[in-house]
Write an enzyme that holds these catalytic residues in place. Structure first.
Site, PDB file in Angstrom:
ATOM      1  N   GLY A 196      24.263  -6.901 120.279  1.00 23.72           N
ATOM      2  CA  GLY A 196      22.897  -6.711 120.729  1.00 23.72           C
ATOM      3  C   GLY A 196      22.249  -5.628 119.889  1.00 23.72           C
ATOM      4  O   GLY A 196      22.943  -4.914 119.175  1.00 23.72           O
ATOM      5  N   GLY A 241      21.092   0.626 120.722  1.00 14.37           N
ATOM      6  CA  GLY A 241      20.578   1.367 121.860  1.00 14.37           C
ATOM      7  C   GLY A 241      20.530   0.588 123.158  1.00 14.37           C
ATOM      8  O   GLY A 241      20.002   1.071 124.147  1.00 14.37           O
ATOM      9  N   GLY A 291      23.108  -0.222 124.899  1.00 12.30           N
ATOM     10  CA  GLY A 291      24.168   0.216 125.802  1.00 12.30           C
ATOM     11  C   GLY A 291      25.528  -0.411 125.564  1.00 12.30           C
ATOM     12  O   GLY A 291      26.338  -0.473 126.483  1.00 12.30           O
ATOM     13  N   LYS A 292      25.801  -0.833 124.341  1.00 16.42           N
ATOM     14  CA  LYS A 292      27.097  -1.452 124.057  1.00 16.42           C
ATOM     15  C   LYS A 292      28.235  -0.448 124.175  1.00 16.42           C
ATOM     16  O   LYS A 292      29.247  -0.707 124.833  1.00 16.42           O
ATOM     17  CB  LYS A 292      27.082  -2.072 122.652  1.00 16.42           C
ATOM     18  CG  LYS A 292      26.052  -3.165 122.500  1.00 16.42           C
ATOM     19  CD  LYS A 292      26.034  -3.737 121.110  1.00 16.42           C
ATOM     20  CE  LYS A 292      25.542  -2.752 120.078  1.00 16.42           C
ATOM     21  NZ  LYS A 292      24.150  -2.324 120.269  1.00 16.42           N
ATOM     22  N   THR A 293      28.045   0.698 123.544  1.00 20.78           N
ATOM     23  CA  THR A 293      29.072   1.731 123.599  1.00 20.78           C
ATOM     24  C   THR A 293      29.285   2.182 125.044  1.00 20.78           C
ATOM     25  O   THR A 293      30.410   2.340 125.508  1.00 20.78           O
ATOM     26  CB  THR A 293      28.664   2.920 122.722  1.00 20.78           C
ATOM     27  OG1 THR A 293      28.301   2.430 121.431  1.00 20.78           O
ATOM     28  CG2 THR A 293      29.777   3.914 122.581  1.00 20.78           C
ATOM     29  N   HIS A 308       0.088 -17.433 124.618  1.00 18.98           N
ATOM     30  CA  HIS A 308       0.636 -18.142 123.462  1.00 18.98           C
ATOM     31  C   HIS A 308       1.979 -18.799 123.815  1.00 18.98           C
ATOM     32  O   HIS A 308       2.169 -19.997 123.614  1.00 18.98           O
ATOM     33  CB  HIS A 308       0.796 -17.144 122.306  1.00 18.98           C
ATOM     34  CG  HIS A 308       1.369 -17.721 121.062  1.00 18.98           C
ATOM     35  ND1 HIS A 308       0.613 -18.006 119.955  1.00 18.98           N
ATOM     36  CD2 HIS A 308       2.632 -18.075 120.734  1.00 18.98           C
ATOM     37  CE1 HIS A 308       1.376 -18.504 119.005  1.00 18.98           C
ATOM     38  NE2 HIS A 308       2.614 -18.558 119.461  1.00 18.98           N
ATOM     39  N   GLU A 309       2.861 -18.007 124.386  1.00 15.65           N
ATOM     40  CA  GLU A 309       4.187 -18.542 124.719  1.00 15.65           C
ATOM     41  C   GLU A 309       4.089 -19.567 125.848  1.00 15.65           C
ATOM     42  O   GLU A 309       4.774 -20.593 125.820  1.00 15.65           O
ATOM     43  CB  GLU A 309       5.153 -17.418 125.108  1.00 15.65           C
ATOM     44  CG  GLU A 309       5.458 -16.430 123.993  1.00 15.65           C
ATOM     45  CD  GLU A 309       5.998 -17.088 122.731  1.00 15.65           C
ATOM     46  OE1 GLU A 309       6.687 -18.127 122.835  1.00 15.65           O
ATOM     47  OE2 GLU A 309       5.704 -16.569 121.638  1.00 15.65           O
ATOM     48  N   ASP A 324       4.530 -20.197 113.407  1.00 10.22           N
ATOM     49  CA  ASP A 324       4.434 -21.557 113.943  1.00 10.22           C
ATOM     50  C   ASP A 324       3.777 -22.472 112.918  1.00 10.22           C
ATOM     51  O   ASP A 324       4.253 -23.572 112.654  1.00 10.22           O
ATOM     52  CB  ASP A 324       3.556 -21.581 115.206  1.00 10.22           C
ATOM     53  CG  ASP A 324       4.163 -20.771 116.323  1.00 10.22           C
ATOM     54  OD1 ASP A 324       5.390 -20.574 116.313  1.00 10.22           O
ATOM     55  OD2 ASP A 324       3.409 -20.343 117.219  1.00 10.22           O
TER      56      ASP A 324
HETATM   57  P1  ADP Z   1      24.487   1.027 121.580  1.00  6.41           P
HETATM   58  O1  ADP Z   1      25.925   1.315 121.475  1.00  6.41           O
HETATM   59  O2  ADP Z   1      24.186  -0.333 122.103  1.00  6.41           O
HETATM   60  O3  ADP Z   1      23.713   1.315 120.343  1.00  6.41           O
HETATM   61  P2  ADP Z   1      24.629   3.172 123.439  1.00  6.41           P
HETATM   62  O4  ADP Z   1      25.609   2.622 124.387  1.00  6.41           O
HETATM   63  O5  ADP Z   1      25.134   4.139 122.459  1.00  6.41           O
HETATM   64  O6  ADP Z   1      23.878   2.006 122.682  1.00  6.41           O
HETATM   65  O7  ADP Z   1      23.420   3.794 124.258  1.00  6.41           O
HETATM   66  C1  ADP Z   1      22.937   5.077 123.996  1.00  6.41           C
HETATM   67  C2  ADP Z   1      22.494   5.749 125.260  1.00  6.41           C
HETATM   68  O8  ADP Z   1      21.380   5.066 125.814  1.00  6.41           O
HETATM   69  C3  ADP Z   1      23.537   5.737 126.333  1.00  6.41           C
HETATM   70  O9  ADP Z   1      24.376   6.832 126.236  1.00  6.41           O
HETATM   71  C4  ADP Z   1      22.715   5.773 127.612  1.00  6.41           C
HETATM   72  O10 ADP Z   1      22.353   7.083 127.939  1.00  6.41           O
HETATM   73  C5  ADP Z   1      21.471   5.026 127.233  1.00  6.41           C
HETATM   74  N1  ADP Z   1      21.556   3.618 127.635  1.00  6.41           N
HETATM   75  C6  ADP Z   1      21.570   2.548 126.821  1.00  6.41           C
HETATM   76  N2  ADP Z   1      21.615   1.414 127.513  1.00  6.41           N
HETATM   77  C7  ADP Z   1      21.651   1.750 128.810  1.00  6.41           C
HETATM   78  C8  ADP Z   1      21.726   0.992 130.023  1.00  6.41           C
HETATM   79  N3  ADP Z   1      21.755  -0.343 130.024  1.00  6.41           N
HETATM   80  N4  ADP Z   1      21.745   1.663 131.189  1.00  6.41           N
HETATM   81  C9  ADP Z   1      21.701   3.004 131.200  1.00  6.41           C
HETATM   82  N5  ADP Z   1      21.645   3.764 130.098  1.00  6.41           N
HETATM   83  C10 ADP Z   1      21.609   3.165 128.903  1.00  6.41           C
HETATM   84 ZN    ZN Z   2       4.361 -19.267 118.669  1.00  7.30          ZN
HETATM   85 MG    MG Z   3      26.873   2.163 119.873  1.00 11.46          MG
END
Ligand code: ADP
Ligand code: ZN
Ligand code: MG
Length: 603
Positions: free
Chosen positions: A197, A200, A202-204, A419-420, A495
């Site tokens: 994804g 930012g 929230g993967k980590t 549009h969508e 489009d």
């Molecule tokens: P990614 O690894 O996807 O780039 P991170 O997991 O490092 O993103 O997210 C960075 C920070 O953003 C997290 O430490 C958290 O504070 C905030 N954050 C991101 N996604 C979420 C979420 N779904 N819910 C709550 N906090 C989130």
């Molecule tokens: Zn379109």
């Molecule tokens: Mg990350």
């Protein structure tokens, strides 16, 4: 610690060696001879003052009498064939020659220096390796840290706005909690889970939450740790990481930023990247090596699933792929709630207002905004954080260069929504179109919104009607804008280019135009590719070219009219979908269906 002992020993030897050499040189030069010119030597020889002489190549040493004292001397020997004769007539007590013995000394000296350098280099190298990994001792040891489970535990509660993702992950957690339950029936869980994804989202955080939920050892590392200057280091770190994990199975191994190692091996221009390739291969070996029931799950995270090597995505490797999406309005509200628990909100602060004003923001952005708002409020000595502070924080963030593109004004949002909705409604109204799966106005890359149509089955043949339908759907976005705003925007550019492309293909390649007939006018592309045909001639007459243009224009115009007709005849449905999009940003298939049938029964 063995390393420390080794180091000390080595240091001792280096020191001892240096001292020895220094001493040797000192001893050698203890008898300070008096350097005299050759003429003086000859003069003394004539005066019969010289008592002994030792001739070595290039140098003459000896002693001469001065009064009662005997003094050592040395002089550079010159080519003097009569020297021996002269010495004999002078009656020198003893004279002899000496072979050049210095080669052995110099050899010893040189070897000594080489050894010193080798030792020193080794010493520095080991120190660097030691500093590299605090607990790890070797260069090839993994730097992965085992996360302390008791300390700052993250759980699924801390991750908001991605319910589907958490749902998908919960059975992995369940498996790690009681592996017996799953093994009993012979079920196998995936060895590799790939979280992908935008940055930012929230993967980590999710990976850490899995560890927190499952309560098993969790080894974190980042792809970049495996990419080192020296070939083979990364691979050995991977090996080491998995060895450590296996010792404490069931365990989770997390590799963040997987694309740093997992990039496609053939993507580089010219020459491979040996080190990364070896690391990747080692990772594949490990993935294949452990059995699913060993209790190790490898979780990878990446922003760029598209660049990953296909070998990683093969069945039996990262075969569970989980999307971590950009949150919708509801998701943003949840995330804001999670983060504003840490700050003091003023009474009556409505976070849903903030959620509405931040389309396209990801979790990391929202966390940032809450923090920024709290700082702004404290600066003003407020009792709690108010909506105004959030607004200010949002503005500040948008002003940042990289976010500017993400924010859309309310008016733009409305245009995108219509549009969508236009695309979706045309698609739904034309029989035989692919069903609409989802409509979204959450910005995604360069697109401000998208309508997702999923085919019911794989198709290898496309009929003329289907292509025409597709053109209508593509034109539906622009048509809706015209209808509602009596004004058009640049938003339909993509489009339109698709429309033109399809229409041209219909006429030129598929022979789907009545006027031109079943002729494929397309030239073989291989020729162009080989560069032979740069001055490409169309291969047909100007008249045909004009006819082709006319046909393309006609097809597009007809589809456009059709799309407009569909939309204006069910304007109420269009309005309803657009309104829901503005409110919720996402509309799914079932909601779409409800609006559509409501519109039908009203008509
Ligand atoms: P990614 O690894 O996807 O780039 P991170 O997991 O490092 O993103 O997210 C960075 C920070 O953003 C997290 O430490 C958290 O504070 C905030 N954050 C991101 N996604 C979420 C979420 N779904 N819910 C709550 N906090 C989130
Ligand atoms: Zn379109
Ligand atoms: Mg990350």
């Amino acid at each position: 610690m063995p390393l420390k002992k080794n180091l000390r020993q080595m240091f001792f030897w280096v020191l001892a060696f240096t001292l020895l050499i220094a001493m040797y040189q000192n001893v050698k030069s203890v008898p300070r001879e008096k350097q005299i010119p050759y003429s003086e030597f000859k003069a003394k020889l004539k005066a019969k003052e010289i008592s002994t002489v030792l001739i070595s190549p290039g140098l003459i040493k000896g002693e001469f009498k001065e009064g009662d004292k005997k003094i050592s001397f040395k002089t550079i020997s010159l080519s003097d064939p009569k020297l021996i004769e002269d010495m004999e007539t002078a009656g020198v007590g003893s004279f002899s020659g000496e072979a050049d013995k210095s080669w052995i000394t110099s050899l010893l000296l040189n070897v000594g220096w080489i050894l010193i350098f080798v030792f020193l280099w080794w010493f520095l190298f080991m120190r660097q390796a030691q500093m590299g990994g605090k607990q790890a001792m070797g260069f090839g040891k993994s730097k992965a840290k085992q996360q302390d489970l008791k300390k700052q535990k993250v759980t699924f509660k801390d991750v908001a706005g991605c319910e589907e993702t958490k749902e998908e992950l919960s059975d992995i957690v369940d498996y790690l909690k009681n592996p017996k339950k799953y093994r009993r029936l012979g079920g196998e869980l995936p060895k590799g889970v790939l979280l992908y994804g935008p940055p930012g989202t929230g993967k980590t955080l999710l990976a850490r939450a899995i560890a927190g939920e499952a309560g098993v050892p969790f080894f974190t590392s980042s792809g970049s740790e495996f990419v080192e200057m020296f070939v083979g280091v990364g691979a050995s770190r991977v090996r080491d990481l998995f060895e450590r994990a296996k010792k404490s199975a069931p365990a989770i191994v997390f590799v963040d930023e997987l694309d740093a190692v997992g990039r496609s091996r053939f993507a580089g221009i010219g020459g491979g990247h040996d080190e990364r390739e070896q690391t990747l291969n080692q990772m594949l070996v490990e993935l294949d090596g452990f059995e699913a029931n060993e209790g190790i799950i490898l979780i990878g995270a990446t922003n760029r699933p598209d660049v990953l090597d296909t070998a990683l995505l093969r069945p039996g490797r990262f075969d569970r792929r989980i999307n971590v999406p950009v949150p919708d309005i509801q998701g943003r509200l949840e995330i804001l709630k999670v983060h504003s628990k840490k700050v003091k909100l003023a009474e009556g602060t409505d976070l849903s207002v903030i959620a509405r004003h931040t389309p396209g923001f990801v979790g990391a952005d929202l966390a940032n905004i809450v923090n920024e708002a709290a700082i702004l409020a404290s600066k003003k000595d407020k009792k709690g954080v108010e909506v105004g502070d959030f607004e200010e924080a949002i503005e500040k963030m948008i002003a940042g260069p990289q976010r500017r593109s993400r924010i859309i004004s309310d008016r733009e949002k409305k245009i995108v929504a219509y549009h969508e909705a236009g695309h979706a409604l045309v698609a739904r109204s034309l029989p035989g179109s692919d069903p609409v799966h989802k409509i979204s106005i959450i910005p995604r890359g360069p697109a401000l919104g998208y309508t997702l149509q999923l085919p019911l089955e794989d198709k290898y043949l496309t009929s003329k009607t289907e292509i025409l339908n597709k053109l209508c759907v593509l034109l539906g976005g622009r048509a809706a804008e015209e209808l509602v705003f009596s004004e058009i925007t640049t938003g339909a550019q993509d489009d339109l280019s698709k429309v033109t492309n399809y229409a041209q293909k219909m006429v030129l390649e598929f022979g789907m135009s009545d006027k031109i007939g079943p002729i494929s006018l397309k030239k073989d592309e291989a020729e162009v590719f080989l560069g032979r045909d740069i001055m490409r001639q169309p291969g047909y007459s100007n008249e045909t070219a004009k006819n082709v243009d006319d046909e393309v224009t006609r097809i597009v115009a007809e589809c456009h009219v059709k799309a407009r007709e569909i939309l204006s005849s069910s304007r109420s449905v269009l309005d309803a979908i657009a309104a829901r999009l503005i409110e919720k940003e996402v509309v799914d298939a079932s909601e779409m269906e409800a609006f559509f049938s409501a519109g039908k029964s009203a008509a």
